[in-house]
Each structure stands twice: as structure tokens, then as C-alpha cells.
Design a protein around this motif. Structure first.
Motif, PDB file in Angstrom:
ATOM      1  N   CYS A   1       0.861  -1.178   0.000  1.00  0.00           N
ATOM      2  CA  CYS A   1       0.000   0.000   0.000  1.00  0.00           C
ATOM      3  C   CYS A   1       0.897   1.228   0.000  1.00  0.00           C
ATOM      4  O   CYS A   1       1.885   1.276   0.733  1.00  0.00           O
ATOM      5  CB  CYS A   1      -0.882   0.038   1.241  1.00  0.00           C
TER       6      CYS A   1
ATOM      7  N   VAL B   1       0.919   5.381   0.536  1.00  0.00           N
ATOM      8  CA  VAL B   1       0.145   6.415   1.200  1.00  0.00           C
ATOM      9  C   VAL B   1       0.888   7.730   1.041  1.00  0.00           C
ATOM     10  O   VAL B   1       2.099   7.792   1.280  1.00  0.00           O
ATOM     11  CB  VAL B   1      -0.025   6.090   2.712  1.00  0.00           C
TER      12      VAL B   1
ATOM     13  N   LEU C   1      -7.075  -0.370   5.421  1.00  0.00           N
ATOM     14  CA  LEU C   1      -7.231   0.964   4.847  1.00  0.00           C
ATOM     15  C   LEU C   1      -8.413   1.705   5.465  1.00  0.00           C
ATOM     16  O   LEU C   1      -8.337   2.918   5.696  1.00  0.00           O
ATOM     17  CB  LEU C   1      -7.365   0.879   3.327  1.00  0.00           C
TER      18      LEU C   1
ATOM     19  N   ILE D   1      -4.305   6.961  -1.146  1.00  0.00           N
ATOM     20  CA  ILE D   1      -3.940   5.584  -0.835  1.00  0.00           C
ATOM     21  C   ILE D   1      -4.084   4.726  -2.093  1.00  0.00           C
ATOM     22  O   ILE D   1      -5.082   4.830  -2.807  1.00  0.00           O
ATOM     23  CB  ILE D   1      -4.840   5.005   0.282  1.00  0.00           C
TER      24      ILE D   1
ATOM     25  N   LEU E   1      -1.728   4.617  -6.396  1.00  0.00           N
ATOM     26  CA  LEU E   1      -1.739   5.792  -5.523  1.00  0.00           C
ATOM     27  C   LEU E   1      -2.149   7.034  -6.310  1.00  0.00           C
ATOM     28  O   LEU E   1      -3.002   7.811  -5.870  1.00  0.00           O
ATOM     29  CB  LEU E   1      -0.357   5.994  -4.891  1.00  0.00           C
TER      30      LEU E   1
ATOM     31  N   ASP F   1      -5.828   7.557  -7.035  1.00  0.00           N
ATOM     32  CA  ASP F   1      -6.735   7.835  -5.916  1.00  0.00           C
ATOM     33  C   ASP F   1      -7.078   9.320  -5.921  1.00  0.00           C
ATOM     34  O   ASP F   1      -6.361  10.133  -5.343  1.00  0.00           O
ATOM     35  CB  ASP F   1      -6.103   7.429  -4.584  1.00  0.00           C
TER      36      ASP F   1
END
Length: 130
Positions: free
Chosen positions: A9, A11, A75, A102, A125, A128
Motif C-alpha cells: 500500500c 500512502v 485501509l 492511498i 496511488l 486515488d
């Protein structure tokens, strides 16, 4: 290599320019530490958080799972924690809402190497958008 499930993931801080304008220098590092601690707090012990790009404030989270429901739970927990944080009257960065971008990718056979995994997670990412 060891047949363990793995997801990455990514962020990042959505309002980086506004934050840099309001809180230059040391305050920026305070926010990086604050969000890093928050990420570590919501994860299981075997999961890992690292900073991918300190300048752009991008973190990577390695989750030892390939189950989409587990990733979604992590998440969602992150989003709920941020909502609680933003609502706290004593939060030190009140002038800017902490809102993160994210993206997540599950490691599978289509991924050639670690750079490919990182690139695909970064693409997720960047997709998003709010």
C-alpha cells in the motif's frame, strides 16, 4: 520467494503544498513522524511501514496478506483513525485537514520484481482522486 502473501500500500499526503506553506521546516518533520507513528499503530506486528519518498511524503506499507478484505479493513481503519485525528480539538496541525491518498497492489505472478511492484502501487496511488 517463500510463498508468503504480500501486498504493498502506498500512502501520501494529499495537501502537501498547503501544509508546506503553513508549516515549513521542522513542523513538516513533525507531521511525518506523527503519520508514521499512526501507521505503525494501526498495523499488525509483522506488517512494515517505511518512507518511500521523504520529500513528497510517501509511505509504503507492506502487508503480509493477499486477501482484499484484509487490505480493505486496514485501509478503512486508517481512514477512521484520520477522521478521529482531524476531529480532535488539540490536534497540532488543525489548519490543514489530514487527508491521504492511498493505493494498494497485491503481489502476484504478473509482477516481475520489486521495482515493478513499487511502480504498480505508485500508479494505484496516483489514481486515488477525490
Amino acid at each position: 520467494q517463500y510463498k508468503h502473501g504480500l501486498s504493498l500500500c502506498m500512502v501520501s499526503f494529499r495537501h502537501l503544498n498547503e501544509f508546506d506553506h503553513l508549516f515549513p521546516g521542522e513542523r513538516r518533520e513533525d507531521l511525518v513522524r506523527h503519520i508514521s507513528a499512526l501507521l505503525i499503530k494501526i498495523l499488525k506486528e509483522e506488517d512494515r511501514v517505511y518512507i518511500v519518498d521523504n520529500e513528497k511524503m510517501i509511505w509504503g506499507i507492506l502487508l503480509h496478506t493477499t486477501e482484499q478484505t484484509t487490505i480493505s479493513v486496514v485501509l478503512e481503519r486508517l481512514k477512521q483513525t484520520l477522521a478521529t485525528l482531524n476531529a480532535e480539538p488539540a490536534f497540532a496541525f488543525k489548519q490543514v485537514s489530514i487527508d491521504l491518498q492511498i493505493g494498494a497492489i497485491i503481489y502476484d505472478n504478473s509482477i516481475q520484481n520489486s521495482n515493478d511492484l513499487l511502480n504498480k502501487a505508485t500508479t494505484k496511488l496516483m489514481n486515488d482522486v477525490k
